[in-house]
Design an enzyme around this catalytic site. Structure first.
Site, PDB file in Angstrom:
ATOM      1  N   LYS A  37     -84.307 -94.007 -27.716  1.00  0.00           N
ATOM      2  CA  LYS A  37     -82.887 -93.609 -27.736  1.00  0.00           C
ATOM      3  C   LYS A  37     -82.408 -93.365 -29.168  1.00  0.00           C
ATOM      4  O   LYS A  37     -81.806 -92.344 -29.466  1.00  0.00           O
ATOM      5  CB  LYS A  37     -82.017 -94.709 -27.095  1.00  0.00           C
ATOM      6  CG  LYS A  37     -82.332 -94.935 -25.630  1.00  0.00           C
ATOM      7  CD  LYS A  37     -81.419 -95.964 -24.998  1.00  0.00           C
ATOM      8  CE  LYS A  37     -81.571 -97.358 -25.571  1.00  0.00           C
ATOM      9  NZ  LYS A  37     -82.899 -97.972 -25.360  1.00  0.00           N
ATOM     10  N   THR A  38     -82.687 -94.329 -30.043  1.00  0.00           N
ATOM     11  CA  THR A  38     -82.238 -94.182 -31.431  1.00  0.00           C
ATOM     12  C   THR A  38     -82.966 -92.999 -32.075  1.00  0.00           C
ATOM     13  O   THR A  38     -82.373 -92.236 -32.844  1.00  0.00           O
ATOM     14  CB  THR A  38     -82.476 -95.501 -32.205  1.00  0.00           C
ATOM     15  OG1 THR A  38     -81.858 -96.554 -31.467  1.00  0.00           O
ATOM     16  CG2 THR A  38     -81.902 -95.457 -33.591  1.00  0.00           C
ATOM     17  N   ASP A 224     -74.752 -95.157 -30.900  1.00  0.00           N
ATOM     18  CA  ASP A 224     -75.938 -95.933 -30.500  1.00  0.00           C
ATOM     19  C   ASP A 224     -75.454 -97.261 -29.893  1.00  0.00           C
ATOM     20  O   ASP A 224     -74.360 -97.724 -30.217  1.00  0.00           O
ATOM     21  CB  ASP A 224     -76.809 -96.211 -31.741  1.00  0.00           C
ATOM     22  CG  ASP A 224     -78.249 -96.565 -31.358  1.00  0.00           C
ATOM     23  OD1 ASP A 224     -78.571 -96.568 -30.151  1.00  0.00           O
ATOM     24  OD2 ASP A 224     -79.055 -96.830 -32.269  1.00  0.00           O
ATOM     25  N   GLU A 225     -76.253 -97.866 -29.047  1.00  0.00           N
ATOM     26  CA  GLU A 225     -75.929 -99.179 -28.446  1.00  0.00           C
ATOM     27  C   GLU A 225     -74.563 -99.160 -27.765  1.00  0.00           C
ATOM     28  O   GLU A 225     -73.762-100.084 -27.920  1.00  0.00           O
ATOM     29  CB  GLU A 225     -75.954-100.291 -29.524  1.00  0.00           C
ATOM     30  CG  GLU A 225     -77.202-100.325 -30.387  1.00  0.00           C
ATOM     31  CD  GLU A 225     -78.369-101.062 -29.746  1.00  0.00           C
ATOM     32  OE1 GLU A 225     -78.244-101.526 -28.598  1.00  0.00           O
ATOM     33  OE2 GLU A 225     -79.437-101.144 -30.401  1.00  0.00           O
ATOM     34  N   GLN A 255     -79.348-104.295 -22.003  1.00  0.00           N
ATOM     35  CA  GLN A 255     -79.310-104.900 -23.340  1.00  0.00           C
ATOM     36  C   GLN A 255     -77.882-105.195 -23.784  1.00  0.00           C
ATOM     37  O   GLN A 255     -77.613-105.320 -24.978  1.00  0.00           O
ATOM     38  CB  GLN A 255     -80.001-103.990 -24.344  1.00  0.00           C
ATOM     39  CG  GLN A 255     -81.494-103.878 -24.092  1.00  0.00           C
ATOM     40  CD  GLN A 255     -82.181-103.081 -25.194  1.00  0.00           C
ATOM     41  OE1 GLN A 255     -82.280-103.525 -26.327  1.00  0.00           O
ATOM     42  NE2 GLN A 255     -82.659-101.901 -24.865  1.00  0.00           N
ATOM     43  N   ARG A 623     -88.743-106.601 -28.256  1.00  0.00           N
ATOM     44  CA  ARG A 623     -88.862-106.317 -29.692  1.00  0.00           C
ATOM     45  C   ARG A 623     -90.334-106.237 -30.106  1.00  0.00           C
ATOM     46  O   ARG A 623     -90.666-105.739 -31.170  1.00  0.00           O
ATOM     47  CB  ARG A 623     -88.189-107.413 -30.549  1.00  0.00           C
ATOM     48  CG  ARG A 623     -86.690-107.634 -30.386  1.00  0.00           C
ATOM     49  CD  ARG A 623     -85.901-106.370 -30.478  1.00  0.00           C
ATOM     50  NE  ARG A 623     -85.656-105.843 -29.147  1.00  0.00           N
ATOM     51  CZ  ARG A 623     -85.305-104.572 -28.926  1.00  0.00           C
ATOM     52  NH1 ARG A 623     -85.144-103.734 -29.902  1.00  0.00           N
ATOM     53  NH2 ARG A 623     -85.103-104.136 -27.693  1.00  0.00           N
TER      54      ARG A 623
HETATM   55  P1  ATP Z   1     -83.996-100.088 -28.258  1.00  0.00           P
HETATM   56  O1  ATP Z   1     -83.612-100.049 -26.808  1.00  0.00           O
HETATM   57  O2  ATP Z   1     -84.736-101.314 -28.589  1.00  0.00           O
HETATM   58  O3  ATP Z   1     -82.848 -99.774 -29.152  1.00  0.00           O
HETATM   59  P2  ATP Z   1     -84.810 -97.329 -28.499  1.00  0.00           P
HETATM   60  O4  ATP Z   1     -84.718 -96.786 -27.117  1.00  0.00           O
HETATM   61  O5  ATP Z   1     -83.717 -96.997 -29.415  1.00  0.00           O
HETATM   62  O6  ATP Z   1     -85.068 -98.899 -28.438  1.00  0.00           O
HETATM   63  P3  ATP Z   1     -86.540 -96.346 -30.565  1.00  0.00           P
HETATM   64  O7  ATP Z   1     -86.319 -97.473 -31.473  1.00  0.00           O
HETATM   65  O8  ATP Z   1     -85.896 -95.041 -30.838  1.00  0.00           O
HETATM   66  O9  ATP Z   1     -86.198 -96.818 -29.074  1.00  0.00           O
HETATM   67  O10 ATP Z   1     -88.092 -96.087 -30.371  1.00  0.00           O
HETATM   68  C1  ATP Z   1     -89.004 -97.131 -30.126  1.00  0.00           C
HETATM   69  C2  ATP Z   1     -90.322 -96.840 -30.814  1.00  0.00           C
HETATM   70  O11 ATP Z   1     -90.974 -95.752 -30.170  1.00  0.00           O
HETATM   71  C3  ATP Z   1     -90.151 -96.424 -32.267  1.00  0.00           C
HETATM   72  O12 ATP Z   1     -91.230 -96.973 -32.999  1.00  0.00           O
HETATM   73  C4  ATP Z   1     -90.269 -94.903 -32.213  1.00  0.00           C
HETATM   74  O13 ATP Z   1     -90.768 -94.368 -33.427  1.00  0.00           O
HETATM   75  C5  ATP Z   1     -91.272 -94.704 -31.086  1.00  0.00           C
HETATM   76  N1  ATP Z   1     -91.128 -93.419 -30.353  1.00  0.00           N
HETATM   77  C6  ATP Z   1     -90.003 -92.929 -29.805  1.00  0.00           C
HETATM   78  N2  ATP Z   1     -90.249 -91.752 -29.173  1.00  0.00           N
HETATM   79  C7  ATP Z   1     -91.573 -91.503 -29.325  1.00  0.00           C
HETATM   80  C8  ATP Z   1     -92.449 -90.431 -28.900  1.00  0.00           C
HETATM   81  N3  ATP Z   1     -92.018 -89.407 -28.183  1.00  0.00           N
HETATM   82  N4  ATP Z   1     -93.744 -90.540 -29.249  1.00  0.00           N
HETATM   83  C9  ATP Z   1     -94.213 -91.600 -29.955  1.00  0.00           C
HETATM   84  N5  ATP Z   1     -93.448 -92.613 -30.384  1.00  0.00           N
HETATM   85  C10 ATP Z   1     -92.128 -92.572 -30.078  1.00  0.00           C
HETATM   86 MG    MG Z   2     -82.310 -98.265 -30.404  1.00  0.00          MG
END
Ligand code: ATP
Ligand code: MG
Length: 685
Positions: A37-38, A224-225, A255, A623
């Site tokens: 997402k981020t 975000d969040e 979350q 995490r």
């Molecule tokens: P959270 O819910 O904990 O906030 P998030 O949904 O924001 O997580 P991110 O932090 O953006 O997730 O991504 C999680 C991990 O996955 C990061 O290390 C990111 O670099 C990696 N990632 C995201 N998309 C891809 C992709 N398409 N291919 C490979 N790695 C990815």
């Molecule tokens: Mg995030």
């Protein structure tokens, strides 16, 4: 598309790319942990810029200052610093501050205003309790400041808040306290943290022209969040994004961990109703954790009944089993974890900085620090190094506050005799008595009175001649530095000069500090100068920063315990602070009844609180990238006494086939406790 942005898109999966390419209108990305997402928000910003949208039209809101900084760093690596000029990447609070800095005068405040620290607010409350003849020792137990904050975050009037959330008898009293609290802040020309969001919303409602200006400037919003948004943030945001509704929010209902502070999960769940025709994107691949870790997370969160159904698959392999540690007591728990960390660093060639120890409550960190220190493992307590709590740092910030805002009596009374200059408590009391005897409407502030006293020495009977001349010198000093700061090219140079003129080193010695402590305190003051110099060197606005900008930055950093996390050290942090972060190895400790789920919240709010604690458990588990350790003690010292503790109910919610137990060998050696602990251990297993 430039080769750079092509490369960014190549890594995204089709759904992520669809979300990142969306431009006009509302968009909701509701997806599980680690699904990118981020990452999508960051890439979407790059895409908007690539499509020719001016950086000045873009606002990205993150949950902490740290994540704002990280997002900016990632963007500047992708696109170069220049491409980002004028873009806003900040927390809701900094965004609000930006607006107040321009328009707070429309609400009858003066510029610059002060942002009060929790300690200041407590002092304000002490005065109110005194005035209302209430018991001062009850302020903390009454939780009155917390309730005022909750009331503001829920966007409820004090009356509605009190009648909904407290018993009716106390409604009138709460309203009376609330009212006085606001009067006091107004007299101080100061705001609290919640006002940074509440007041801009008010300005927008009062003055549509101002709102229109912001709507014209900021045309693309990303949050975000979003699951942890509260009603006052929602109102503030909603006014700015209407009627274009170019609002992209990302979040995960599983979350949501701040409802106790006024966040409302229904805000994200109601997004499609609030913004019809929203594009809704579900991301179902978790890129962060091994399949085993993800299985545990999914199974735990499935115990919550009211949630959006979501699928989350891992792309990584099965990975190692989750290591479960049941230790004899909290010291053994910390020792076992420290030993595991030592062997991970030696055996698996992991860096200490790849490892995090998470816990439910701050006090748990002490034993970990002790055990890591014993083994010379470098570590860092996130939010634990309370730079802003140090007396000398507070003193110096108080100087800056008085220079920036002469009406800030709280700061002024802190420094009026620090360093000691012969204006004792008695003199200050005489001046305050005089002030309080004035009509509150026309009452001058403390600083103006000090200046008056100099010209009219008989104004306040009983003030000694020595005190009056000390007051004269002090007000001259403040006025002189007010001038210097307003004319300076480099504020940090003026601050360094002021610290030296104040001769704090001598004061520390008078306080009884030994030479080393006095030096360390001076270094802390030097660190403030460094922070100001850093701000000046990295300032991105057209106008250079002024003292007021620096003070706002400091209060915001102090608020979310933000400081640079020294790399290369094991990170110790609470589960709440771990949101949005990831580590190759995570230790989640103290999974015991009475600790996690936290008992106090359960007593007050029953099932709702249990569901929130479970979400916190889910946040903790997700995490971890490669290795997850879960631990508990069989007995824990409380107020010095060992008490047997039960395994947390959360253990039963984990897939047992994913766990591998690590035994505490001391249990075998210590016959006295052996039987108890073994029985308990077996129960846990
Ligand atoms: P959270 O819910 O904990 O906030 P998030 O949904 O924001 O997580 P991110 O932090 O953006 O997730 O991504 C999680 C991990 O996955 C990061 O290390 C990111 O670099 C990696 N990632 C995201 N998309 C891809 C992709 N398409 N291919 C490979 N790695 C990815
Ligand atoms: Mg995030």
């Amino acid at each position: 598309m430039s080769p750079l942005s092509m490369a960014n898109f190549k890594n995204l999966n089709p759904e992520q790319a669809r979300a990142a390419r969306h431009i006009e209108g509302p968009q909701l990305i509701l997806a599980g942990a680690g699904s990118g997402k981020t990452t999508v928000i960051t890439t979407r910003i790059a895409w908007l810029l690539h499509r020719g949208i001016a950086p000045t039209a873009i606002v990205a809101v993150t949950f902490t200052n740290k994540s704002a900084r990280e997002m900016k760093q990632r963007l500047s690596r992708m696109l170069g610093k220049k491409a980002l000029r004028g873009m806003v990447v900040s927390t809701f609070h900094s965004l609000g501050h930006r607006i107040l800095k321009q328009h707070i005068e429309t609400l009858g405040y003066r510029l610059p205003f002060s942002i009060l620290s929790p300690e200041d607010l407590h002092n304000v409350m002490v005065d109110i309790y005194r005035e209302l003849k209430l018991d001062i020792s009850q302020i903390r137990d009454d939780g009155v400041l917390f309730k005022i904050s909750l009331c503001k975050n829920s966007a409820l009037s004090p009356h509605d808040f009190a009648s909904q959330k407290m018993n009716l008898e106390s409604t009138d009293l709460f309203c009376a306290i609330y009212e006085r609290y606001h009067q006091s802040l107004k007299i101080l020309n100061a705001v609290d943290f919640d006002d940074l969001i509440l007041l801009p919303g008010k300005i927008f409602r009062q003055d549509p022209e101002i709102l229109e200006r912001y709507r014209h400037r900021w045309r693309f919003f990303m949050i975000d969040e979003y699951q942890d948004t509260n009603h006052s943030q929602y109102d503030f945001l909603n006014q700015m994004v209407c009627p274009r509704n170019n609002l992209c929010v990302v979040g995960d209902d599983d979350q949501s961990i701040y409802t106790w502070r006024g966040a409302d999960i229904n805000i994200i769940l109601g997004f499609e109703k609030d913004y019809p025709n929203a594009q809704v994107v579900r991301l179902e691949t978790n890129y962060r954790s091994t399949a085993t870790i993800l299985k545990a997370a999914n199974q735990v969160i499935a115990h919550n009944s009211q949630r959006m159904a979501k699928t989350l698959r891992s792309v990584s392999g099965i990975g190692d089993k989750i290591k479960a540690i049941a230790a004899a007591d909290e010291v053994r728990e910390a020792a076992l974890i420290a030993e595991q960390i030592r062997s991970l660093i030696n055996g698996r060639r992991l860096e200490p900085g790849d490892i995090a120890i998470l816990f439910r409550t701050n006090f748990q960190s002490r034993v970990f620090e002790q055990e890591l220190r014993n083994r010379n493992i470098p570590h860092h307590v996130v939010g634990g190094y309370r730079f802003f709590d140090r007396r000398e740092v507070r003193d110096m910030i108080a100087y800056l506050r008085v220079i920036a805002n002469p009406h800030d009596e709280l700061a002024l009374s802190r420094i009026i005799n620090r360093p000691r200059r012969g204006i004792g408590q008695g003199s200050l009391q005489k001046i305050m008595d005089y002030l309080l005897a004035q009509e509150s409407e026309s009452r001058p502030d403390l600083f103006s009175i000090m200046e008056l006293i100099v010209h009219e020495p008989g104004l306040i009977p009983g003030l000694r001649k020595e005190s009056i001349s000390a007051i004269y010198e002090f007000s001259e000093f403040i006025n002189e530095y007010r001038k210097r700061f307003s004319r300076a090219n480099r504020l940090s140079v003026v601050l360094a000069q002021m610290i030296s003129d104040l001769k704090f080193d001598l004061e520390f010695q008078r306080d009884g500090d030994n030479e080393n402590t006095a030096k360390a305190r001076m270094l802390n003051l030097g660190e403030l100068v460094n922070m100001l110099a850093y701000l000046e060197d990295n300032w991105e606005e057209n106008e250079p920063p002024d003292l007021f900008d620096f003070l706002a930055r400091l209060s915001m950093q102090a608020q979310d315990n933000d400081e640079e996390h020294p790399r290369g050290r094991v990170q110790l942090l609470t589960l709440h602070l771990s949101k949005g972060l990831e580590y190759p190895v995570v230790f989640l400790s103290g999974i015991e009844e009475g600790l996690f789920p936290a008992p106090r919240t359960l007593e007050e709010n029953g099932d709702l609180a249990l569901a929130e604690e479970r979400r916190l458990f889910y946040v903790g588990i997700t995490r971890a990238k490669q290795l997850l350790y879960l631990s508990r003690a069989a007995s824990r010292r409380k107020f010095g006494e060992h008490q047997i503790v039960e395994a947390s109910r959360f253990w039963d919610e984990l897939p047992q086939d994913c766990l591998e137990w690590i035994a505490d060998e001391t249990v075998e050696q210590n016959n006295n406790t052996r039987q108890n602990v073994l029985t308990d251990l077996l129960a846990a297993i």
